[in-house]
Design an enzyme around this catalytic site. Sequence first.
Site, mmCIF file in Angstrom:
data_model
loop_
_atom_site.group_PDB
_atom_site.id
_atom_site.type_symbol
_atom_site.label_atom_id
_atom_site.label_comp_id
_atom_site.label_asym_id
_atom_site.label_seq_id
_atom_site.Cartn_x
_atom_site.Cartn_y
_atom_site.Cartn_z
ATOM 1 C CD GLU A 285 -22.575 -80.663 -9.930
ATOM 2 O OE1 GLU A 285 -21.727 -79.757 -10.065
ATOM 3 O OE2 GLU A 285 -23.028 -80.999 -8.841
ATOM 4 C CB CYS A 319 -22.030 -77.433 -7.090
ATOM 5 S SG CYS A 319 -23.732 -77.898 -7.422
#
Length: 520
Positions: A285, A319
């Site tokens: 990720e 994020c």
Amino acid sequence: MTAPAKVTYVSLSADNPDVRAGFDAAITQIAGQLGATHPMRIAGAARHASATTESLSPADTRIVVARVPSGTTADVNDAVAAARAAFPTWSRTPWAERARLIERAAEIIHERRYELSVWLIWEMGKNRVEALGEIEETADLLTYYAKQMRENGGFVREMDKLAPTDRNVSVLRPYGVWAVIAPWNFPYALMGAPAAAALLAGNTVVMKPSSETPLSALKLCAIFEEAGLPPGTISCVTGGGRTVGDTLVTHPDVDGVTFTGSYDVGFKQLYQRFSTKFPKPCIVEMGGKNPAIVMDSADLDRAVQGVHRSAFGMNGHKCSACSRVYVHRAIADEFLRRLERAANETRIGDPLAPETFVGPLATRASYEDYQRYVVQAGKAVRAGGQVLRDDAFANGYFVRPTILTGLPADHALWREELFVPIVAVQAIGSLDEALELANATTFGLTAGLFSRKQDEIDAFQDRIEAGVIYVNRGAGATTGAWPGVQPFGGWKGSGSTGKNIGGHYTIQCYLREQSRTVVE
């Protein structure tokens, strides 16, 4: 009896008498423990090293939060060997027993939520809500994974028969030794959750925390051990990426890896070189450049709150953070006026204080990045843009939340993931224009819409290119609907090979299928 207060990311504050008392007690408890040396954990035993590194408080870099060993290649080899040796027994342990042990770890995390939250605040600079939210989330995700194992019966499925005498069964089996490499922004959730998923699946785990927040992983490893996981099942090696991280990634006895971090490291340095002899699972990720679209039908108060919390919460160290806003020109001026006021009124200060919303930037690198981006933005800085150096801010990485307007369409700040409290705003004339701009990125993690028109909501959900999307969420950007289920999957350059935390399909990422046919 009143149930204990539960703080999640949806909470606007931790201003509850029980929560405040829990924090105050933990702050007092931990004050005398700052600066201590914490050993690595390998095969259930403490491991020291000839060299140590210091974890400093970003709120006051004169304060040493902890000293941790600088792990070596030999330490990694020992941890992997212990994991390899423990795998046969652990993988054959009934899944219900593995689930019980992971649930016990979740209970310990919850019992120590204030202690762990205060350590997190000292080490990373989160405010009380963000810190306690992460600790509670970590415990909830462990519990949720155990629930998934039970609801799926350990992932054993009877299949159809080709002949009356056949018995066909699909069984999901573990891979072996799994490496979990976690980032500094969510050092508990993004270490504890994938480690637990791998363990529940029957894999053994070697953890490698960020050098910026090493203490969190050591605390987690000790909790897993206290919960009853056998020696060798889980280990934690602290140290730099070029030594510990590279050795794990290239180790022939590591069968799978989960990584959360930047695109450059995750894809170019890890994903492309992890599988050599044959394909191996690599879950990565790698961040985002997340847009929010605000249409002229939006509830402006909710839109401003949502963008403010997403862009500036945790100083943009997420994020999922919103760094691009496309707002309909009919309401752009009013939206910007309100967002600017909210940014200017943001409470900045000591992250241990209950009234603080934005603490320090977590790392020196982020502090330097922020200053570089402000210079690049130039006259586009509409609000913020300052580094705070006076009085209580003198020894920490404190900055003001920043709003940019009027950036040229080809400016790098529209493309690069910033990971600091900077958001760029652009007026648009239609949803079509906004969607085209929102999708014009190599990333695809989160995206949001603020609109009260169903046709706009439908079009957004159908056409946006992101793994996790939200509509009219005043609590800010999200990677899911925690508590309960938290999908965390990126599209395009934001992720690959499944999710690393949450969701209906997480545990399956740590398992491989074996189809069995027995003829009677």
